[in-house]
Every structure is written in structure tokens, then in C-alpha cells.
Design a protein around this motif. Sequence first.
Motif, short mmCIF file in Angstrom:
data_model
loop_
_atom_site.label_atom_id
_atom_site.label_comp_id
_atom_site.label_asym_id
_atom_site.label_seq_id
_atom_site.Cartn_x
_atom_site.Cartn_y
_atom_site.Cartn_z
N SER A 257 37.84 35.15 33.93
CA SER A 257 38.01 35.07 32.71
C SER A 257 39.39 35.69 33.02
N MET B 27 37.22 44.22 39.82
CA MET B 27 35.40 43.88 40.94
C MET B 27 34.53 45.39 41.56
N ARG C 107 30.32 37.37 29.77
CA ARG C 107 30.71 37.98 30.81
C ARG C 107 30.26 39.76 30.33
N PRO C 108 30.58 40.55 31.32
CA PRO C 108 30.39 39.98 33.02
C PRO C 108 29.67 39.12 33.99
N VAL D 47 27.91 40.27 38.90
CA VAL D 47 28.75 40.86 38.61
C VAL D 47 28.60 42.48 38.50
N GLU D 48 27.48 42.46 37.37
CA GLU D 48 26.48 44.07 37.28
C GLU D 48 25.67 44.23 38.29
#
Lengths: 191, 191, 191
Positions: free
Chosen positions: B47, B110, C49-50, C54-55
Motif C-alpha cells: 500500500s 512486515m 489491509r493488511p 501478512v496477519e
Amino acid sequence: MEALAIFAYAFSGLIEARKRRLDAVGAFLVALVTAFGGGTVRDVLLSRRPFYWVEHQDYVLFIFAMSIFAPLFLRVTSRLFDQRALLVTDAIGLGLFSVSGTSIALDAQMPAFTATMMGVVTGVFGGVLRDEVPLILRDSRPYAVCAFAGCWIYLGLDRLDVDTIYNVLISTAFILLARLVTFKFDIRLPH
Amino acid sequence: MEALAIFAYAFSGLIEARKRRLDAVGAFLVALVTAFGGGTVRDVLLSRRPFYWVEHQDYVLFIFAMSIFAPLFLRVTSRLFDQRALLVTDAIGLGLFSVSGTSIALDAQMPAFTATMMGVVTGVFGGVLRDEVPLILRDSRPYAVCAFAGCWIYLGLDRLDVDTIYNVLISTAFILLARLVTFKFDIRLPH
Amino acid sequence: MEALAIFAYAFSGLIEARKRRLDAVGAFLVALVTAFGGGTVRDVLLSRRPFYWVEHQDYVLFIFAMSIFAPLFLRVTSRLFDQRALLVTDAIGLGLFSVSGTSIALDAQMPAFTATMMGVVTGVFGGVLRDEVPLILRDSRPYAVCAFAGCWIYLGLDRLDVDTIYNVLISTAFILLARLVTFKFDIRLPH
């Protein structure tokens, strides 16, 4: 103007789908990605939300109707102008989407050269998807159509206030069984 | 450093485009997507806005200049080191983009494993597009170049304060006619 | 439920990778894009997002472990149910992702028809990537694996507080040399 571009590209998608002998759901998907592919990429690149096909659900429904009736229409007329119709509808879509893409990118304060490149991408990408997607859909067994039916079952049960957990189980089981049954009995969609 | 990565990948795109005998516009597109494809995917996943090729329009212009002069340069030198130059420029681009992708993902908080996967995607994706895009552009008739010219006409008339409605009509008509004329007379781009 | 969908699709990716004789890194990439491709497209379209991978870094690590152990497991069992396992795992993934995609789109206030189309895209896209990615990875020389190793070197040196400039130079040089060495000696990954 925008509507003309969308329907020109959608129609070119239906002609291409017919040439490749796709079934009705396949033709609908090809028409949809041809009509909305370029604009969606442009909206991602410019961070524009909501996507314009979210705002114009009526266009999606109209393309759905076109996909159902186009085969009949194309069967009658195809001998007359198939290739030429593809060329013309494609050129209309290419022109309108390229120019409107440039215009929208300029409004979003993009520098000039970048704006024209976005115009080209918006115009070209629908045509690229129209050529590529049929290669992906070559399997004539119902795949997207099983998912499609299951999603509508979920939607219907959701409207009837069925508990979400049960609803997910039922709809998923439907898709799973539909896929297994169509394989077991080698059911294929007509085209 | 980033500039080196971009030009290494752009150059590998031009070599590949020459191997596939694409015209100048096709070569430009391949160079562009090779140079900016990986970074764009990374920016979508993280993003990050604006995209870095929006901030660095000078890079896009430089690649445009490279696309015009590269064929002359490559014609002279290709017998000497074509395949090796592709390997080296590709390896430089792969290395710099993978590492910078990992670095940027780490800066964006991240987790470690995800960051390395983003680095790999950033590095690999340009090369994937370099191999795939020429297959899409196999049509030797001018397609993107018609859209490109029409977008510049729109831009020029916009600068001259031509009313937007008329401008859209004129530019679109140009693209439409250009496509029909090139088909009618079977005009192909030199390569 | 979501975990079941992810692992079903990841497993179908591993079976497909084995059919195409990909190496371990290739198999991991195919499993990853099959499991997360549809959901990522959905999240881009809905601006969520996320991203869910990613989570859930633990899912990515679990798929990594699956990719290492799956070949051994598949070698033993493949004669018994290869094709059937692909069909079933694919159908489970298709069903769960389509339905959950519809559900998430409805929660995000999408209109009904658009929500079902998003469900279909979420469900279908993983399978599309599973079929397409192996075609891109047909080169049996280590490519992604060089980038992968270089990214981990960057990460390790970053943890050791090596200055970023030197770190970028070292990691990039590693990837560059790894590519050149594997070409020079024609090193290929086992499969």
C-alpha cells in the motif's frame, strides 16, 4: 460515453468467446474482464475507490443479460460480419478507454508522460485479457459456474437469516458436491 | 542504486524484445514492465503510494530514449554478447530488486519471512513479465501505438484548452480510424 | 475454516507442482500463490489491509514446511490417489474461498451481484494461478532460489546491525554471483 466503451468491449469479448466455443458462463466472464479489466488496473494504479464497476452494478447486470442473449444474436448474424464486428468493437473500446484513462490520470495530477502510459494501459489491458482468459477457461467442465451457484445459495440463505456458520457449511458443501458430481458423471456445459 | 536496477532490467527487456523481433513500441513496453513490474506489485502489496515510477518520470523518459537507440546499439554489438548481456543485466536487476524489496518490506514493519517473500516477488516479477509480455504482443499490427498516439493528441488538445467533450471525441475518433486504416491496408510496424 | 481452505488449496498446488516436476522452491511458490492468490485479489478489490497472509505468517511457514515434506509423502501415496486428491482438495478450496469471498464482500457493503462475482473470483483465481505459474517456472535452473537466499542474507546482516549500504552491496553481489555461477557450471535443482 463510458457506457458505450464498456458495451463495445463487452461485445468484443462475447464475439471472441463465441469463436473459442466457450459456454455462457465463460462468455460472461470474458465479456466482464474485457469491459472492466483496463479500468480496474487504472483504478488500482491511481488508488481510486470505489471501483467503477462497484458503482455501476447495472452495467454488470446488463452484460450478464447480453451474455445470455448474444449467442442467439451472434448465431444469426455471424456469417455476415463476425471478424469485422470484432475489429470495430475492439477499436471503439480501445479508443474510448485510452482517452478516458489519460483524462482521468491528468485529473489525478499525474505528469503528462505517465498519464499517456496509463491511458495506453487502460485501453490495451481489456483486449489482452480477452485474448488470454479463454485459454485459462479451456476446461469445458463447469468450474466457475459451480462457484457461482454456491455464492448465490449463500446470498439467498443470508437473506433468510440463516446462521452464518451453517450457511457457509451448506454453500461450501454444495460447491464441493457439484464439482465431484460433474466429474463423476463427466457433465459438460453446452456451447 | 535503484536507478542501476531499473536500467539493468530495462536493458534486459530490450535485449529480449530484440530476440523476439518486436517493434519499437513493443520493445518500450517490455522494457517498461520489466523495469517497473516488480516494484509496482511490491507497492500494491505494501500500500505504498505514489508508485515510484510516478515519482520518477525521468526514468520512464530515459527508458523511452533507450528503446529508440537500443536497436541501433544492439545491432552493432549483438553478435558479441547478446546472451551473456541478458544473463548479467537480469542478474543485476534480480539481485538489486530482491534485496531492496526485502529492505522496504522490513521498513514497513512486515515480519521477517513475509519480507523475504516480498523481496523474491519484487525481484522475480519483472523477469516473468519480460518473458510473458512478448507473447501477448505477437500481433505485428500497430495496436498499442494507435492508443499511444491518440493519448498524446488528447494531451495536446487539452493543453490548447479544447473543450473536454470535443477532445474526447476527436482523440477517440483518431484511434478508431487509425486501427481501421491499418487493418484495411494491412500496415505493419517495421522491426 | 479459513485454515482448511488455505491448506486444501496449498496441497492441490503441491500435487500439481509434483505432476509438473518442479523443484522444492517452485513447489513452495505454486502452493503459496494457489493458497493466497484469490484472497489477495479480493483484498485489493475491497481495499482490505493488511493482507491476510501478512496477519497469518504462521500459515506461510506451515506451507513452507508442507513443501519440504509433501514430496516424500506424495511419492509414497501418489499411485493411490493423485488425480482424485487434486480434484477433492481443489473442490474444497473452491467452495470455501468462493463462499467466504462472497461473505466478506457483503460485509464490506458490496451490492449482491458484485459480491457473488467477487466470491467467484476469490474461489477461481487460486486455481488459475496453480495452472499458470508452473508454465512460468519451466526453467529448471535456480532463479527464485538465488533471490530467496540473498534476501535471507540481507535479513541476517540487518539483524547483526551491518550498515544498510554495505548490506545491500553484499546481498546483491551474492545473488549476482550465484546466478552467474549456476549458469557457468550449469547447476540445476533436483526434482
